[in-house]
Motif scaffolding. Structure first.
Motif, PDB file in Angstrom:
ATOM      1  N   VAL A 110       0.828  -1.000  -0.047  1.00 25.73           N
ATOM      2  CA  VAL A 110      -0.110  -0.026   0.102  1.00 25.73           C
ATOM      3  C   VAL A 110       0.701   1.161   0.004  1.00 25.73           C
ATOM      4  CG1 VAL A 110      -1.712   1.341   1.258  1.00 25.73           C
ATOM      5  CG2 VAL A 110      -1.968  -1.021   1.277  1.00 25.73           C
ATOM      6  N   LEU A 111       1.988   1.350   0.915  1.00 24.13           N
ATOM      7  CA  LEU A 111       2.529   2.518   0.984  1.00 24.13           C
ATOM      8  C   LEU A 111       3.354   2.657  -0.170  1.00 24.13           C
ATOM      9  CD1 LEU A 111       3.875   2.077   4.631  1.00 24.13           C
ATOM     10  CD2 LEU A 111       2.011   3.751   3.770  1.00 24.13           C
ATOM     11  N   PHE A 112       3.777   1.701  -1.032  1.00 21.63           N
ATOM     12  CA  PHE A 112       4.789   1.881  -2.033  1.00 21.63           C
ATOM     13  C   PHE A 112       3.927   1.935  -3.302  1.00 21.63           C
ATOM     14  CE2 PHE A 112       8.085   0.154   1.079  1.00 21.63           C
ATOM     15  CZ  PHE A 112       8.819   1.180   0.770  1.00 21.63           C
ATOM     16  N   GLU A 113       2.578   2.018  -3.039  1.00 24.53           N
ATOM     17  CA  GLU A 113       1.501   1.987  -4.245  1.00 24.53           C
ATOM     18  C   GLU A 113       1.729   0.918  -5.303  1.00 24.53           C
ATOM     19  OE1 GLU A 113       1.632   6.004  -5.831  1.00 24.53           O
ATOM     20  OE2 GLU A 113       1.085   6.982  -3.861  1.00 24.53           O
ATOM     21  N   LEU A 114       1.959  -0.208  -4.725  1.00 24.22           N
ATOM     22  CA  LEU A 114       2.036  -1.487  -5.733  1.00 24.22           C
ATOM     23  C   LEU A 114       0.710  -2.187  -5.742  1.00 24.22           C
ATOM     24  CD1 LEU A 114       5.669  -2.588  -4.290  1.00 24.22           C
ATOM     25  CD2 LEU A 114       5.075  -0.933  -6.343  1.00 24.22           C
ATOM     26  N   VAL A 115      -0.239  -1.483  -6.037  1.00 21.89           N
ATOM     27  CA  VAL A 115      -1.453  -1.965  -6.102  1.00 21.89           C
ATOM     28  C   VAL A 115      -2.406  -1.726  -7.301  1.00 21.89           C
ATOM     29  CG1 VAL A 115      -1.695  -2.116  -3.307  1.00 21.89           C
ATOM     30  CG2 VAL A 115      -2.264  -0.052  -4.718  1.00 21.89           C
ATOM     31  N   ALA A 116      -3.714  -1.874  -7.387  1.00 25.51           N
ATOM     32  CA  ALA A 116      -4.618  -1.566  -8.594  1.00 25.51           C
ATOM     33  C   ALA A 116      -3.685  -2.008  -9.835  1.00 25.51           C
ATOM     34  CB  ALA A 116      -4.738  -0.019  -8.316  1.00 25.51           C
ATOM     35  N   HIS A 117      -3.566  -0.890 -10.747  1.00 25.18           N
ATOM     36  CA  HIS A 117      -3.109  -1.518 -12.028  1.00 25.18           C
ATOM     37  C   HIS A 117      -1.490  -1.069 -12.205  1.00 25.18           C
ATOM     38  CE1 HIS A 117      -7.272  -1.646 -13.106  1.00 25.18           C
ATOM     39  NE2 HIS A 117      -7.397  -0.401 -12.964  1.00 25.18           N
ATOM     40  N   ASN A 118      -0.720  -1.186 -11.280  1.00 28.34           N
ATOM     41  CA  ASN A 118       0.602  -1.008 -11.006  1.00 28.34           C
ATOM     42  C   ASN A 118       1.232  -1.997 -11.709  1.00 28.34           C
ATOM     43  OD1 ASN A 118       3.550  -1.325 -10.057  1.00 28.34           O
ATOM     44  ND2 ASN A 118       3.054   0.676  -8.974  1.00 28.34           N
ATOM     45  N   PRO A 198       5.734  -2.015 -21.386  1.00 29.61           N
ATOM     46  CA  PRO A 198       6.338  -3.210 -21.915  1.00 29.61           C
ATOM     47  C   PRO A 198       6.544  -4.171 -20.307  1.00 29.61           C
ATOM     48  CG  PRO A 198       7.235  -1.232 -22.684  1.00 29.61           C
ATOM     49  CD  PRO A 198       6.044  -1.090 -21.822  1.00 29.61           C
ATOM     50  N   THR A 199       6.627  -3.561 -19.378  1.00 28.49           N
ATOM     51  CA  THR A 199       6.627  -4.448 -18.069  1.00 28.49           C
ATOM     52  C   THR A 199       5.511  -5.310 -17.940  1.00 28.49           C
ATOM     53  OG1 THR A 199       8.277  -2.921 -17.024  1.00 28.49           O
ATOM     54  CG2 THR A 199       7.269  -4.638 -15.607  1.00 28.49           C
ATOM     55  N   GLY A 200       4.470  -4.542 -18.229  1.00 30.23           N
ATOM     56  CA  GLY A 200       2.961  -5.046 -17.942  1.00 30.23           C
ATOM     57  C   GLY A 200       2.942  -6.278 -18.949  1.00 30.23           C
ATOM     58  N   GLU A 201       3.518  -6.177 -20.194  1.00 32.20           N
ATOM     59  CA  GLU A 201       3.162  -7.276 -21.036  1.00 32.20           C
ATOM     60  C   GLU A 201       4.054  -8.243 -20.802  1.00 32.20           C
ATOM     61  OE1 GLU A 201       4.016  -5.621 -24.829  1.00 32.20           O
ATOM     62  OE2 GLU A 201       2.483  -4.206 -24.859  1.00 32.20           O
ATOM     63  N   MET A 202       5.090  -8.069 -20.100  1.00 34.03           N
ATOM     64  CA  MET A 202       6.174  -9.281 -19.462  1.00 34.03           C
ATOM     65  C   MET A 202       5.605 -10.083 -18.702  1.00 34.03           C
ATOM     66  SD  MET A 202      10.033  -8.939 -18.161  1.00 34.03           S
ATOM     67  CE  MET A 202       9.369  -8.527 -16.633  1.00 34.03           C
ATOM     68  N   LEU A 203       4.937  -9.412 -17.542  1.00 39.33           N
ATOM     69  CA  LEU A 203       4.093 -10.121 -16.614  1.00 39.33           C
ATOM     70  C   LEU A 203       2.986 -10.826 -17.109  1.00 39.33           C
ATOM     71  CD1 LEU A 203       3.904  -7.037 -13.849  1.00 39.33           C
ATOM     72  CD2 LEU A 203       5.755  -9.312 -13.918  1.00 39.33           C
ATOM     73  N   VAL A 204       2.342 -10.492 -18.149  1.00 41.04           N
ATOM     74  CA  VAL A 204       1.379 -11.215 -18.540  1.00 41.04           C
ATOM     75  C   VAL A 204       1.896 -12.300 -19.479  1.00 41.04           C
ATOM     76  CG1 VAL A 204      -0.471 -11.268 -20.617  1.00 41.04           C
ATOM     77  CG2 VAL A 204      -0.235  -9.240 -18.884  1.00 41.04           C
ATOM     78  N   GLN A 205       3.081 -12.264 -20.048  1.00 38.67           N
ATOM     79  CA  GLN A 205       3.420 -13.415 -20.787  1.00 38.67           C
ATOM     80  C   GLN A 205       3.939 -14.633 -19.767  1.00 38.67           C
ATOM     81  OE1 GLN A 205       6.550 -11.686 -23.116  1.00 38.67           O
ATOM     82  NE2 GLN A 205       5.106 -10.572 -24.320  1.00 38.67           N
TER      83      GLN A 205
END
Length: 312
Positions: A110-118, A198-205
């Motif tokens: 939460v504090l580092f905002e690693l949530v939602a669509h991050n 690009p990072t998000g696409e890598m996570l999806v892959q």
């Protein structure tokens, strides 16, 4: 079971419920429902006119707080109701430690905002860390309940090849679980409709690796369950081995259904529930099997651990 043993199992069940609700928070993109504030929600103890996402996240925080209090009660009960050196005491201490680290990892998200669509790599690393800590928390709570209910203590040192194989299976399920956490994050990003970086696409892959790791871990786990049955380590170990083999099959089917349905929220929760139950069942099978020392191929009557021994 006495009252403390029943309370131990209740604490475990309550934490599973909190974990599943946490999956709902992630799957619905509600992790930012309280903003970047922790432990307050949007800077308030009780937010006014909260949105649905805020209610989902706030409910998770409240139930997490209740789960923490239950673990505190578990620790106190273990030291008050079980004698010095009892394995339930040691397991309860580990439960408290992993409960605190669980809260710390959740706060960090939460504090580092690693949530939602991050879509950052940092979020994926946090998700993997969160899953590992959650599994260790469940392991400690499971063993606390197991020992509180009269389960035999065991040692992980000086074990036979089967014992070492069980430890390897423990690691295999953990790796499969971490890959599942990354896959679930990929599902959240892919199905949310957010524009993928690009990072998000890598996570999806990376989602494609999870089924292969799960199948490999599942096959090895079933093989271990068959070895436990073959060694005739007692009715408890045999019963747990059958349960584990059945859960592996159900979990693999659920994973396939999850993919075919494109990971709806309810199916993600069911998939995680089965993963938790498989993890708990495997631990109970392993605890029952490891309670017999020096198990070797063809040995029919393993030597039991002395009654006063502890978890080492």
């Amino acid at each position: 079971m006495d009252r403390f043993a029943r309370f131990s199992w209740f604490t475990l069940a309550s934490n599973i419920a909190v974990i599943l609700w946490g999956a709902a928070v992630r799957a619905t993109g509600s992790g930012a429902g309280c903003g970047s504030h922790w432990p307050l929600c949007n800077g308030e103890v009780v937010p006014r006119a909260p949105q649905v996402e805020t209610l989902i996240e706030l409910t998770h925080r409240v139930t997490s707080g209740i789960a923490l209090l239950l673990v505190v009660g578990l620790l106190i009960g273990a030291f008050r109701l079980r004698p010095r050196g009892h394995a339930a005491r040691k397991a309860a201490v580990f439960s408290m430690i992993f409960m605190l680290t669980e809260a710390a990892v959740g706060a960090g998200l939460v504090l580092f905002e690693l949530v939602a669509h991050n879509q950052s790599i940092a979020r994926a690393l946090f998700m993997g860390t969160h899953l590992v800590n959650t599994f260790f928390l469940l392991a400690a709570l499971t063993l606390t309940a197991h020992f509180a209910g009269g389960g035999a203590p065991f040692s992980v040192r000086g074990q036979s090849p089967l014992g070492r194989g069980l430890v390897l299976g423990f690691a295999g399920l953990l790796v499969a679980g971490v890959s599942g956490a990354v896959a679930a994050l990929g599902d959240t990003l892919f199905l949310s409709g957010a524009t993928l970086s690009p990072t998000g696409e890598m996570l999806v892959q990376l989602r494609v690796f999870h089924p292969y790791l799960s199948i490999a871990a599942g096959i090895y786990t079933v093989w271990l369950a068959l070895q436990v049955l073959k060694r005739r380590l007692g009715p408890e170990a045999g019963r747990r081995a059958l349960q584990v083999a059945g859960l592996v099959f159900v979990q693999l089917v659920a994973g396939a259904v999850n993919v075919l349905l494109q990971a709806p929220v309810w199916m993600q929760i069911v998939h995680l529930l089965l993963a938790d139950l498989l993890w708990i069942g495997y631990l109970l099978m392993g605890a029952s099997a490891l309670a017999a020392r020096g198990v070797e191929v063809g040995e029919e009557t393993p030597t039991a651990i002395p009654a006063g021994a502890g978890l080492r």
